[in-house]
Design a protein around this motif. Structure first.
Motif, short mmCIF file in Angstrom:
data_model
loop_
_atom_site.label_atom_id
_atom_site.label_comp_id
_atom_site.label_asym_id
_atom_site.label_seq_id
_atom_site.Cartn_x
_atom_site.Cartn_y
_atom_site.Cartn_z
N MET A 199 0.86 -1.18 0.07
CA MET A 199 0.03 0.13 -0.05
C MET A 199 1.10 1.13 0.00
O MET A 199 1.71 1.35 0.75
N SER A 200 0.57 2.04 -0.81
CA SER A 200 1.47 3.40 -0.82
C SER A 200 0.52 4.49 -0.96
O SER A 200 -0.51 4.63 -1.56
N TYR A 201 1.18 5.38 0.09
CA TYR A 201 0.43 6.83 0.14
C TYR A 201 1.16 7.85 0.02
O TYR A 201 2.54 7.83 0.30
N SER A 202 0.77 8.87 -0.69
CA SER A 202 1.56 10.40 -1.13
C SER A 202 0.58 11.35 -0.98
O SER A 202 -0.52 11.17 -1.22
N ALA A 203 1.34 12.41 -0.71
CA ALA A 203 0.46 13.81 -0.56
C ALA A 203 1.63 14.92 -0.58
O ALA A 203 2.62 14.69 -0.03
N ALA A 204 1.03 15.99 -1.49
CA ALA A 204 1.96 17.01 -1.68
C ALA A 204 1.98 18.15 -0.70
O ALA A 204 2.72 19.12 -0.72
N ASP A 205 0.60 18.28 -0.19
CA ASP A 205 0.57 19.22 0.71
C ASP A 205 -0.10 18.86 2.13
O ASP A 205 -0.66 17.52 2.06
N GLY A 206 -0.56 19.59 3.02
CA GLY A 206 -1.34 19.16 4.14
C GLY A 206 -0.27 18.88 5.15
O GLY A 206 0.86 18.73 5.04
N ASP A 207 -1.01 18.39 6.30
CA ASP A 207 -0.10 18.05 7.50
C ASP A 207 0.41 17.03 7.44
O ASP A 207 1.52 16.49 8.13
N LEU A 208 -0.08 15.91 6.55
CA LEU A 208 0.61 14.73 6.33
C LEU A 208 1.20 14.51 4.81
O LEU A 208 1.35 13.52 4.09
N ALA A 209 1.73 15.50 4.54
CA ALA A 209 2.51 15.45 3.28
C ALA A 209 3.73 14.57 3.44
O ALA A 209 4.54 14.54 4.42
N GLY A 210 4.23 13.89 2.33
CA GLY A 210 5.09 12.89 2.33
C GLY A 210 4.82 11.58 1.74
O GLY A 210 3.66 11.57 1.06
N LEU A 211 5.44 10.70 1.62
CA LEU A 211 5.37 9.11 1.54
C LEU A 211 5.43 8.23 2.25
O LEU A 211 6.33 8.52 3.05
N GLY A 212 4.42 7.41 2.40
CA GLY A 212 4.37 6.11 3.27
C GLY A 212 3.84 5.11 2.50
O GLY A 212 3.02 4.87 1.99
N VAL A 213 5.04 3.81 2.21
CA VAL A 213 4.58 2.78 1.91
C VAL A 213 4.89 1.81 2.67
O VAL A 213 5.92 1.47 3.62
N ALA A 214 3.85 0.60 2.80
CA ALA A 214 4.14 -0.36 3.72
C ALA A 214 3.66 -1.60 3.06
O ALA A 214 2.63 -1.73 2.19
N GLY A 215 4.49 -2.85 3.13
CA GLY A 215 3.99 -4.05 2.66
C GLY A 215 2.96 -4.84 3.32
O GLY A 215 2.67 -4.50 4.42
N CYS A 216 2.01 -5.54 2.57
CA CYS A 216 0.88 -6.13 3.20
C CYS A 216 1.38 -7.38 3.86
O CYS A 216 2.28 -8.04 3.49
N GLN A 217 0.60 -7.72 5.12
CA GLN A 217 1.43 -8.77 5.97
C GLN A 217 0.64 -9.87 6.17
O GLN A 217 -0.65 -9.92 6.13
N GLN A 218 1.41 -11.20 6.51
CA GLN A 218 0.62 -12.10 6.68
C GLN A 218 0.35 -12.05 8.46
O GLN A 218 1.22 -11.65 9.29
N PRO A 219 -0.95 -12.32 8.93
CA PRO A 219 -1.46 -12.14 10.19
C PRO A 219 -0.51 -12.74 10.92
O PRO A 219 0.12 -14.05 10.67
N SER A 220 -0.36 -12.64 12.27
CA SER A 220 0.37 -12.99 13.11
C SER A 220 -0.08 -12.87 14.64
O SER A 220 -0.92 -11.98 15.03
N ASN A 221 0.44 -13.77 15.63
CA ASN A 221 -0.09 -13.53 17.00
C ASN A 221 0.98 -12.55 18.14
O ASN A 221 0.86 -12.33 19.21
N ASP A 222 2.08 -12.42 17.31
CA ASP A 222 3.23 -11.75 18.00
C ASP A 222 4.11 -10.87 17.05
O ASP A 222 4.66 -11.52 16.01
N LEU A 223 4.12 -9.52 17.45
CA LEU A 223 4.71 -8.66 16.44
C LEU A 223 5.38 -7.56 17.38
O LEU A 223 4.94 -7.16 18.47
N TRP A 224 6.52 -7.12 16.80
CA TRP A 224 7.37 -6.02 17.37
C TRP A 224 7.09 -4.88 16.34
O TRP A 224 7.79 -4.77 15.38
N LEU A 225 7.01 -3.62 16.77
CA LEU A 225 6.94 -2.50 16.12
C LEU A 225 7.88 -1.13 17.04
O LEU A 225 7.51 -1.10 18.02
N ALA A 226 8.74 -0.97 16.18
CA ALA A 226 10.08 0.11 16.75
C ALA A 226 9.92 1.39 15.79
O ALA A 226 9.88 1.19 14.61
#
Length: 576
Positions: free
Chosen positions: A215-242
């Motif tokens: 999934m790719s998100y992009s915006a040229a203006d606004g408070d959330l201007a920038g690029l955010g791309v994330a791979g789609c995940q296989q579901p899990s019962n144990d995840l670490w996010l840093a």
């Protein structure tokens, strides 16, 4: 599978009977004990249902005295029916509307220029049969697109059937690859999404389908201007996010998706600047089947410049990301979708760490309020002992020095940073080691000049590359593949997949130990591609995809997802 002992045959059984009788005459009490034990075993097995079948194979050998009690028998492996391949795609970045606390926040659109899309790729079986595959919104509803319809009985292939409401041009017609190769692919390009979604593909030829999506998100203006791309995940019962931050001007929203048919109860362990954080609202979060839940992390752990989350779910498995954004006064400071990092271990490797020119990087970070607009390594130590961490940095020309030899200390249960300033412009691989288990991620920054908006992204520690992994290349951003390894030598074989679903000739990238190799996907394939099928041989090598823009501040880093195709096995352990 358990091999039958040779004593199970008729001649062996006759021979085994004599010692058993002689032993009984010498020790009648032992006979009674043996009968009671065998009777108890029969009683237990009778109540174990299917376990009787697995246990019967070893029963004959387990009561004969010729087999030593010290003998080990490998647990049998039960082949499971191939299931659906399921990957959860995060939704687009959204602005918080109103309260910034709690676990049921309200959101509004990011900006008039923002766009969010999913790019997906599904491979056929070796015989050329494409699995029935759809992209659907989560929560459920009418499918956004059908990549491939259900194959006809006895057919060797199936075409693409776009669902109502989707443009026929978004789903590429599959075509076969090189001569003798029956595999093919179907590609979904830039399917607009307004919420989280899920890609499902049915098994084919008793094999799980190989799928990949981003999934790719992009915006040229606004408070959330920038690029955010994330791979789609296989579901899990144990995840670490840093990589999250909850200081003033920083917003971190944990998004949890449950695409299963079972409710999930989620508990969060939080680690901050000074150690573990206690937050009553982080326990017992219910995520019903087929739903998403958002948690504003500032409501649980405010004022943390570095925040890591350990998510554990009981019941249904889940997917999770953190939408991280920065607003410096009235200037947008970037946005990213933080994906899960490798589980804690004594060694972590991160590649795809893109560093800008040191003079530009220093001028950007020197601005008031821009201290975190600089490349840095974040290390989280979840244990009860401090960790002495050493970092080695490898670029295209070999190892680069770090101040103090890259050695620093991280407090137990805390998050700490090591600045990566001063490195020459380039893409690097970080080899991070310690005597204590930890997890890690690296922040990268993109900016054109002081006074303008900047963007940032996170490259998380990942697993070494294996066989049959899919790299999906989103349309729009500029892409570069990064491969790095601390030591040894490896070859990465890449089969390009075009937007039309055609498999091109295999390309090989040679990676030497202590270096990082960066590859342009289009130059490697000779034309624009939708992705690659990857296989690595040799020593442990790691990969990532760095995404950006040529004319604006934009950066995001994708890890290489694990392969999901092939049969599934389950080890059966007999015991109580």
């Amino acid at each position: 599978m358990v091999e039958e002992p040779k004593a199970a045959g008729k001649p062996a059984a006759k021979t085994a009977a004599k010692p058993a009788v002689q032993t009984a005459r010498k020790d009648p009490k032992g006979v009674g004990s043996g009968r009671r034990r065998r009777g108890a075993v029969r009683s237990v097995l009778a109540g174990c249902g299917i376990a009787v079948v697995a246990g019967a194979v070893v029963a004959a050998g387990s009561v004969t005295p010729q087999i030593s009690a010290a003998a080990t028998v490998k647990p049998p492996v039960a082949a499971l029916p191939a299931g659906q391949s399921v990957t959860n795609c995060p939704g687009p970045a959204l602005l918080l509307d109103g309260s910034t606390g709690g676990t049921d926040p309200q959101f509004s659109a990011a900006s008039s220029s923002s766009s969010s899309a999913v790019t997906a790729m599904v491979l056929s079986s070796a015989g050329g049969i494409l699995p029935h595959s759809i992209l659907a919104p989560l929560p459920g509803g009418t499918p956004l697109a059908t990549l491939a319809g259900a194959p006809d009985a006895g057919s060797a292939s199936t075409g693409s059937t776009p669902s109502p409401g989707s443009s026929p041009s978004t789903v590429a017609s599959p075509s076969t690859g090189a001569a003798g190769d029956q595999r093919k692919a179907v590609v979904l390009g830039n399917q607009a999404v307004s919420d989280a979604s899920v890609l499902r593909a049915d098994p084919v030829d008793a094999q799980r389908a190989a799928v990949g999506a981003v999934m790719s998100y992009s915006a040229a203006d606004g408070d959330l201007a920038g690029l955010g791309v994330a791979g789609c995940q296989q579901p899990s019962n144990d995840l670490w996010l840093a990589g999250a931050s909850t200081t003033v001007g920083r917003t971190a929203v944990l998004n949890i998706s449950n695409s299963s048919q079972t409710a999930a109860t989620v508990n969060l362990d939080l680690y901050g600047d000074d150690g573990p954080l206690q937050a009553p609202g982080a326990k017992g979060l219910l995520v019903p089947p087929g739903t998403n839940r958002a948690v504003v992390l500032a409501g649980l752990a405010p004022g943390q410049s570095g925040l890591s989350v350990h998510l554990k779910s009981t019941g249904g498995p889940v997917a999770a990301t953190v939408q991280q954004s920065v607003l410096r006064g009235l200037t947008a400071g970037g946005v990213d979708v933080i994906a899960p990092a490798n589980v804690p271990a004594a060694r972590q490797v991160i590649t795809g760490v893109a560093v800008q020119d040191p003079a530009l990087a220093a001028s950007l970070a020197a601005q008031s309020g821009y201290a975190d607009a600089a490349a840095a390594l974040q290390v989280t130590v979840p244990g009860t002992a401090d960790a002495l961490v050493q970092v080695k940095v490898y670029g295209s020309g070999g190892q680069q020095p770090l101040p103090n030899g890259g050695v620093f200390t991280v407090k137990a249960g805390a998050v700490s940073e090591l600045a990566l300033t001063g490195l020459p412009a380039g893409t690097y691989t970080l080899d991070v080691g310690s005597d204590i288990s930890f997890t890690a991620t690296a922040r990268v920054v993109s900016g054109l000049k002081t006074g303008d908006a900047v963007d940032f992204g996170y490259s998380a520690a990942g697993a070494k590359l294996g066989d049959g992994q899919l790299i999906t290349v989103p349309q729009g951003p500029v892409s570069a593949l990064s491969f790095g390894m601390p030591a040894g030598r490896a070859k990465v074989s890449l089969t390009p997949v075009t937007a039309a679903g055609k498999l091109l000739a295999v390309k090989t990238v040679d990676v030497a130990g202590g270096t990082t190799v960066t590859v342009d996907p289009a130059q490697l394939a000779g034309e624009a591609v939708a992705g690659f099928i990857l296989s690595a041989t040799g020593d442990a090598v790691y990969g990532a995809q760095v995404l950006g823009s040529k004319d604006k501040a934009a950066v995001s880093v994708l890890g290489v997802p694990r392969g999901v195709s092939g049969p599934q096995d389950l080890k059966v352990v007999l015991g109580y």
